[in-house]
Design an enzyme around this catalytic site. Sequence first.
Site, short mmCIF file in Angstrom:
data_model
loop_
_atom_site.label_atom_id
_atom_site.label_comp_id
_atom_site.label_asym_id
_atom_site.label_seq_id
_atom_site.Cartn_x
_atom_site.Cartn_y
_atom_site.Cartn_z
N ASN A 7 33.52 -76.86 25.08
CA ASN A 7 34.14 -75.78 25.89
C ASN A 7 35.51 -75.48 25.29
O ASN A 7 36.44 -76.27 25.46
CB ASN A 7 34.26 -76.26 27.34
CG ASN A 7 35.02 -75.28 28.22
OD1 ASN A 7 35.27 -74.14 27.83
ND2 ASN A 7 35.40 -75.73 29.41
N LYS A 9 37.51 -73.13 25.99
CA LYS A 9 38.45 -72.55 26.98
C LYS A 9 39.16 -71.31 26.42
O LYS A 9 38.58 -70.58 25.63
CB LYS A 9 39.44 -73.61 27.46
CG LYS A 9 38.74 -74.89 27.91
CD LYS A 9 39.63 -75.81 28.67
CE LYS A 9 38.88 -77.09 29.02
NZ LYS A 9 39.61 -77.96 29.89
N HIS A 94 33.38 -74.48 36.77
CA HIS A 94 34.34 -75.41 36.14
C HIS A 94 35.54 -75.59 37.08
O HIS A 94 35.96 -74.64 37.75
CB HIS A 94 34.79 -74.85 34.79
CG HIS A 94 35.56 -75.84 33.98
ND1 HIS A 94 36.88 -76.13 34.23
CD2 HIS A 94 35.19 -76.64 32.95
CE1 HIS A 94 37.28 -77.06 33.38
NE2 HIS A 94 36.27 -77.39 32.60
N GLU A 96 38.59 -75.67 36.57
CA GLU A 96 39.70 -74.72 36.32
C GLU A 96 39.43 -73.39 37.00
O GLU A 96 40.35 -72.72 37.48
CB GLU A 96 39.91 -74.55 34.80
CG GLU A 96 40.59 -75.78 34.21
CD GLU A 96 40.36 -75.98 32.73
OE1 GLU A 96 39.82 -75.08 32.06
OE2 GLU A 96 40.71 -77.07 32.23
N GLU A 166 32.35 -83.80 36.14
CA GLU A 166 33.68 -83.79 35.52
C GLU A 166 34.73 -84.08 36.59
O GLU A 166 35.21 -83.14 37.25
CB GLU A 166 33.97 -82.40 34.94
CG GLU A 166 33.02 -81.98 33.85
CD GLU A 166 33.69 -80.99 32.90
OE1 GLU A 166 33.72 -81.27 31.71
OE2 GLU A 166 34.20 -79.96 33.37
N GLY A 172 41.37 -83.35 30.74
CA GLY A 172 42.61 -83.09 30.01
C GLY A 172 43.71 -84.10 30.26
O GLY A 172 44.87 -83.85 29.90
N SER A 211 38.19 -85.89 29.20
CA SER A 211 38.91 -86.69 28.20
C SER A 211 37.99 -87.48 27.27
O SER A 211 38.32 -88.60 26.87
CB SER A 211 39.91 -87.63 28.90
OG SER A 211 40.92 -86.87 29.53
C1 PEP Z 1 36.63 -79.71 30.45
O1 PEP Z 1 37.58 -79.01 30.78
O2 PEP Z 1 35.46 -79.36 30.68
C2 PEP Z 1 36.91 -80.96 29.79
C3 PEP Z 1 36.00 -81.89 29.80
O3 PEP Z 1 38.15 -81.05 29.20
P1 PEP Z 1 38.71 -82.31 28.36
O4 PEP Z 1 37.59 -82.79 27.46
O5 PEP Z 1 39.83 -81.73 27.56
O6 PEP Z 1 39.12 -83.33 29.33
#
Ligand code: PEP
Length: 258
Positions: A7, A9, A94, A96, A166, A172, A211
Amino acid sequence: MKYIVGNWKMNLSVRESVALVRGVLRSIQGCEQLPHIVLCPSATALSEAHKLLTRTHIALGAQNAGPDRAGAMTGEIGIAQLEDVGCKYAILGHSERRLKFAESDELVRERLSAVLASDLTPILCVGEPAEVRAAGKEEAYILKQLKLALAGQKIPKGKTLIVAYEPVWAIGSGSPAAPAQAMAMHHVIREYLKSEFKLSGERVAVLYGGSVDGKNAYQFLREPEIDGLLVGGASLKIEAFGQILDSACEVMQAQLSV
Ligand code: PEP
């Protein structure tokens, strides 16, 4: 079969996206057992990415979709438009989107409904905030998110439902969930989908996201309960993403020889 979803983003110019797609294509050369690989660039780069991915083993995904095929919805991208640029998958719900853009459970349900009626495969994201986990209420929270997204939905025959667990506190943050925490939640999600929607086997995949990087990916991927990874930050760095793909290839190769 494992899934690795990148992803990207709100990052990368079209030119940078094309370079990264090329890098990912190079990094899978020589891998005998490939996972399902899905790249989700920004909407601005979908079309160019599609040109490079046609007739490859990598699929294109969108970071959001719908909630309709087309229509008067300023700022949204319709399902028909996503199909037109070659998308095969769509990330939905998601955290976000839910937190920064106030996408409600009802809107996520509508988007999912539109995707289920299309040729796209949904990647439905669920995840609890830190305070919910601190209160020990994470299972109830995830089940509620799933229940609301799936209310009244029929999963068409032949369609796979992908759920990405998630945890919001892991996204993040540099602090991923422990594989055991992910596995416990994956079990809850899988049992729910089995009992309520009779989904099992190839028709359901539960991914972990939060992460994940080149160093920790293997710990998650080696667990049979974890069908793959949704990767944010590390999917933008070809070295880290290449390591994640190598880990998936390694696990799949090992599974074959058992
Ligand atoms: C995400 O936003 O879907 C995600 C998993 O981000 P990150 O891997 O940066 O934690």
